[in-house]
Design an enzyme around this catalytic site. Structure first.
Site, mmCIF file in Angstrom:
data_model
loop_
_atom_site.group_PDB
_atom_site.id
_atom_site.type_symbol
_atom_site.label_atom_id
_atom_site.label_comp_id
_atom_site.label_asym_id
_atom_site.label_seq_id
_atom_site.Cartn_x
_atom_site.Cartn_y
_atom_site.Cartn_z
ATOM 1 N N ASP A 1 -101.209 17.053 1.007
ATOM 2 C CA ASP A 1 -102.080 16.438 2.001
ATOM 3 C C ASP A 1 -102.015 17.226 3.311
ATOM 4 O O ASP A 1 -101.210 18.131 3.489
ATOM 5 C CB ASP A 1 -101.712 14.969 2.224
ATOM 6 N N ASP B 1 -101.496 16.690 7.339
ATOM 7 C CA ASP B 1 -101.071 15.800 8.418
ATOM 8 C C ASP B 1 -101.831 16.183 9.683
ATOM 9 O O ASP B 1 -101.808 17.349 10.096
ATOM 10 C CB ASP B 1 -99.567 15.928 8.660
ATOM 11 N N LYS C 1 -88.549 23.663 -0.613
ATOM 12 C CA LYS C 1 -89.383 22.477 -0.865
ATOM 13 C C LYS C 1 -89.572 22.262 -2.363
ATOM 14 O O LYS C 1 -89.458 21.136 -2.872
ATOM 15 C CB LYS C 1 -90.744 22.626 -0.171
ATOM 16 N N SER D 1 -96.607 20.581 6.940
ATOM 17 C CA SER D 1 -96.624 21.794 6.118
ATOM 18 C C SER D 1 -97.845 22.659 6.393
ATOM 19 O O SER D 1 -97.762 23.893 6.343
ATOM 20 C CB SER D 1 -96.547 21.431 4.635
ATOM 21 N N ASP E 1 -103.790 12.430 6.258
ATOM 22 C CA ASP E 1 -103.163 11.384 7.066
ATOM 23 C C ASP E 1 -103.471 11.706 8.524
ATOM 24 O O ASP E 1 -103.211 12.821 8.984
ATOM 25 C CB ASP E 1 -101.643 11.357 6.872
ATOM 26 N N TYR F 1 -86.587 14.872 -2.452
ATOM 27 C CA TYR F 1 -87.597 15.110 -1.414
ATOM 28 C C TYR F 1 -88.370 13.812 -1.186
ATOM 29 O O TYR F 1 -89.313 13.505 -1.895
ATOM 30 C CB TYR F 1 -88.549 16.221 -1.856
#
Length: 464
Positions: free
Chosen positions: A114, A116, A229, A103, A168, A238
């Site tokens: 978060d 990525d 979303k 995202s 992450d 989701y």
């Protein structure tokens, strides 16, 4: 500067290909009407109270975090290079870099989500170095908390909170002597001679980049994706790990809608999204572009003609970068049924919105899951310490889809629906840290005594 209305795409650099986005011609080339633009403005207004947009301060904070992490990666690569006797003249140029995906890279990062990220290094750095010396380097940073390594995952990852933002970070070691500062990951040849874990770690970035490249109107795509979303999260569908659709799957469905309506406003994209997928003839796959079968580095593309296991996938949505994979392989009969119910309901609501019978707020209302079914199962994960509970929670959550799948195979159960959000106990036990999930059940027949003990026993044995 990004051209938000790009007129053609060519995924294979073949100028004989038709000048449109996607695998089929558009359904409509209509441009927005005044009503469409007003509904789009209303949509953006409706999204703001839900934290679907970051402030300038929040964006700056995330950029600072990524810059710090990139600096730590460069420091770590230099230290490991010295330990491995890399010559000083070479050591200063081997490089190491942080890439983002998901995202954040798509430009639809919402407040509190978060980041990525992917750590890319050269060939003399090993995955074992990443999970030992780099992990220890992170452990020594004052900004880092909740640090944990998940080495056994399909895509190994380090998870952390960095200055109060969840991050992450996956890892990929390229078969290169150095990582140039301006290196892009779209070239399939960078996958040559890599192991499976590195290839699938890289694919997070490669898929995200391809999605952005295959969308005709970036602004409409991003606003529509933010809306979808929020709708999917509000309606409990989701979660890739629980058998629903994850972020990349939702992004690909919205991107496919944008390809079919290349000039449409975001409000029209949202409505057409529900028109398209409430009637989609699953298991017909969704493609943003056709797989490139000329590339073969030993990793299978999704292809039910060749791979028997692919024939059993229920809602195939195929990633647009090699190796092309189904992003919804966790989907089950029950989760597909629930998703399709929500697609149809979403279509009804957006039709009301487009005829001025409802506002966008109705689309984002969370239904009361606890009045939907007569029967529920509660699954409780509990530990004596907060640190152990953090790990145990993730482990149990990763197994829950196996329980729901086992329940749907029970001849006495017509449907099992798990709600993705977990809850704290109403009456917590002293000295215990607990989390609970709920599964709603529809039985095939009423008034029967049904023993689910074997299903529960198998699940608890799997979690040990």
């Amino acid at each position: 500067m990004e051209d938000k209305n790009r007129h053609s795409t060519d995924s294979n650099n073949d100028h004989s290909q038709p000048c449109y986005f996607g695998v089929t011609p558009p359904h409509s080339l209509a441009v927005p009407k005044l009503q469409d633009l007003k509904l789009t403005k209303d949509l953006k207004t409706a999204l703001k109270p839900h934290g679907m947009f970051e402030s300038i301060q929040e964006l700056t904070h995330m950029k600072e975090i990524l810059s710090k992490l990139n600096g730590l990666v460069e420091q770590w690569v230099r230290e490991v290079s010295i330990q491995k006797n890399i010559p000083p003249l070479v050591e200063g140029h081997v490089g190491g870099k942080i890439y983002t995906f998901g995202s954040y890279k798509l430009g639809v990062h919402n407040r509190g989500a978060d980041i990525d990220s992917l750590c890319v290094v050269s060939m003399h750095i090993d995955r074992s170095d990443y999970f030992t010396s780099f992990y220890q380097l992170l452990k020594g940073q004052s900004e880092v908390s909740d640090l944990r390594a998940v080495e056994e995952a399909f895509v190994p990852v380090i998870k952390m909170r960095f200055d109060n933002i969840e991050v992450d970070m996956t890892f990929a070691r390229l078969a290169l002597k150095e990582i140039p500062e301006d290196m892009e990951l779209k070239d399939d040849n960078i996958l040559r001679n890599l192991d499976r874990k590195c290839v699938y770690s890289l694919n997070g970035c490669r898929v995200t980049d391809e999605i952005l490249r295959l969308v005709p109107n970036i602004d409409s795509f991003r606003l529509a994706l933010r809306a979808i979303k929020l709708w999917a999260k509000s309606h409990g569908i989701y979660s890739n790990v629980l058998g629903y659709l994850g972020g990349v799957s939702w992004a690909m469905l919205v991107a496919r809608t944008c390809q079919l309506y290349p000039y449409a406003a975001a409000s029209t994209i949202v409505h057409n999204f529900f028109v398209l997928f409430s009637n989609w003839p699953w298991p017909k796959p969704v493609f943003l572009k056709m797989p490139n079968n000329s590339v073969n580095f030993g990793f299978q593309n999704w292809d039910p003609r060749v791979n028997p296991s692919d024939r059993y996938h229920l809602m195939p949505i195929i990633t647009p970068a090699y190796p092309h994979q189904n992003s919804t392989f966790n989907c089950s009969q029950s989760t597909r049924q629930v998703i399709m119910q929500e697609f149809r309901r979403g279509l009804e609501v957006t039709e009301e919105i487009h005829t001025n019978k409802a506002t966008w707020d109705k689309l984002f209302e969370t239904p009361n899951f606890f009045t939907k079914y007569k029967h529920y199962i509660a699954i409780v994960a509990s530990c004596s310490t907060e640190g152990d509970q953090l790990k145990w929670y993730g482990h149990v959550e990763s197994k829950l889809r196996h329980l729901t799948r086992a329940l749907e195979f029970n001849p006495h159960i017509h449907l099992s629906q798990i709600w993705p959000k977990s809850f704290s106990p109403v009456e917590p036990k002293p000295g215990r840290h607990s989390t609970q999930w709920f599964i709603g059940l529809v039985f095939a027949q009423c008034g029967m005594n049904i023993d689910l003990t074997p299903d529960f026993s198998n699940f608890t044995a799997m979690g040990k």
